[in-house]
Scaffold this active site. Sequence first.
Site, mmCIF file in Angstrom:
data_model
loop_
_atom_site.group_PDB
_atom_site.id
_atom_site.type_symbol
_atom_site.label_atom_id
_atom_site.label_comp_id
_atom_site.label_asym_id
_atom_site.label_seq_id
_atom_site.Cartn_x
_atom_site.Cartn_y
_atom_site.Cartn_z
ATOM 1 N N SER A 36 43.412 40.592 36.990
ATOM 2 C CA SER A 36 44.836 41.046 37.499
ATOM 3 C C SER A 36 45.601 41.771 36.213
ATOM 4 C CB SER A 36 45.507 39.808 38.053
ATOM 5 O OG SER A 36 45.018 39.726 39.365
ATOM 6 N N LYS A 80 46.831 45.137 36.628
ATOM 7 C CA LYS A 80 47.766 45.328 37.370
ATOM 8 C C LYS A 80 48.782 46.052 36.732
ATOM 9 C CE LYS A 80 46.373 42.110 40.948
ATOM 10 N NZ LYS A 80 46.652 40.870 41.466
ATOM 11 N N TYR A 92 40.571 49.150 44.081
ATOM 12 C CA TYR A 92 41.122 47.916 43.297
ATOM 13 C C TYR A 92 40.003 47.050 42.606
ATOM 14 C CZ TYR A 92 43.092 43.260 43.774
ATOM 15 O OH TYR A 92 43.492 41.957 43.303
ATOM 16 N N TYR A 119 52.110 34.801 39.416
ATOM 17 C CA TYR A 119 52.152 34.251 40.902
ATOM 18 C C TYR A 119 53.028 33.124 40.948
ATOM 19 C CZ TYR A 119 47.679 36.911 40.138
ATOM 20 O OH TYR A 119 47.070 37.744 39.969
ATOM 21 N N VAL A 153 42.450 36.053 36.587
ATOM 22 C CA VAL A 153 41.600 34.910 37.117
ATOM 23 C C VAL A 153 40.281 34.691 35.975
ATOM 24 C CG1 VAL A 153 42.516 34.473 39.462
ATOM 25 C CG2 VAL A 153 40.663 35.903 38.954
HETATM 26 N N1 GLU Z 1 40.280 40.513 41.557
HETATM 27 C C1 GLU Z 1 41.008 39.299 41.829
HETATM 28 C C2 GLU Z 1 41.142 39.161 43.343
HETATM 29 O O1 GLU Z 1 41.444 40.167 44.007
HETATM 30 C C3 GLU Z 1 42.295 39.242 41.082
HETATM 31 C C4 GLU Z 1 43.017 38.025 41.218
HETATM 32 C C5 GLU Z 1 43.573 37.763 39.773
HETATM 33 O O2 GLU Z 1 43.075 37.923 38.558
HETATM 34 O O3 GLU Z 1 44.676 36.925 40.042
HETATM 35 O O4 GLU Z 1 40.991 38.177 43.907
#
Ligand code: GLU
Length: 308
Positions: free
Chosen positions: A64, A67, A191, A243, A261
Amino acid sequence: MPDLQRIIDNIHAELLPQLGTGKVADYIPELAKVNPHRFGIAVATVGGGSYFAGDAGEPFSIQSISKVFSLTLALGKHGDALWSRVGREPSGSSFNSIVQLEHESGVPRNPFINAGAIVVCDAILAGHRPREAIGEILRFVRSVADDDTIAIDPAVAQSEQKTGFRNVALASYMRSFGNLLHPVELTLGVYFHQCAISMTCRQLARAGLFLANGGHMPQTGLTVVSRDRARRICALMLMCGHYDGSGDFAFRVGLPGKSGVGGGILAVAPGQASVAVWSPGLDEHGNSQLGTRALQLLAERTGWSIFG
Ligand code: GLU
């Protein structure tokens, strides 16, 4: 300037006994294979300094953290019009939560929860084939890191493509509200590949420098975004970058940051430095446990904080 090399060497040595705490993400099978006993720190300063400790040269899945880069790219393409499709509010929910989407008619709370990042990918996809959009994101990351060796790990991308049912649900739900303009599988293809970019802490710290330096890359002098936009991206990182653990991260570290993650965190000390940490053991919110501790100690010892 504090003695950064000594500070990060000490932090690395002090935290090393805690290595292996936390839980490695296993809902993406390929990520479950990562050795939990990894810990790297890299600091790149706006003045051109670069400092690293531990496994800072080992590539990991940035997940993530990507992003931040795709949001920067999408804002460059669509400007403020992007904000009609994705909000700017902290979510207070987990990264893959679907509940808010119903109340908010398919407009995700912010670009850093999965639903929001999927909308951002959909915006980047406009006028492109998925392969071109993925290429555009990768080229952008390479350019801000000033490193053409950065690549996507195809095994991680495929692993997510096979098991990312939640993301399929989020994307389908948003499409039902008309907030996804392309077929779900095309947008998600972008994505999943974006999340599967592999980088080292050293590369990641360099890639975040434009945010620490008012939108300009100190390495090349190139302007990536305006100063205002760099500030706003940092504001979103502070409010939404971890988050439902974002408040705790702001409280403990006091710097804008974005976690993934894969166990990485990119943090920005405006006017000072960009910092990347990596350790795969995660806390209950999906944020690197050791990485957060390392950043907390770094902020304490350098005095870096956006709160003065
Ligand atoms: N590719 C992961 C998902 O979509 C990203 C989640 C993350 O890194 O927080 O679940």
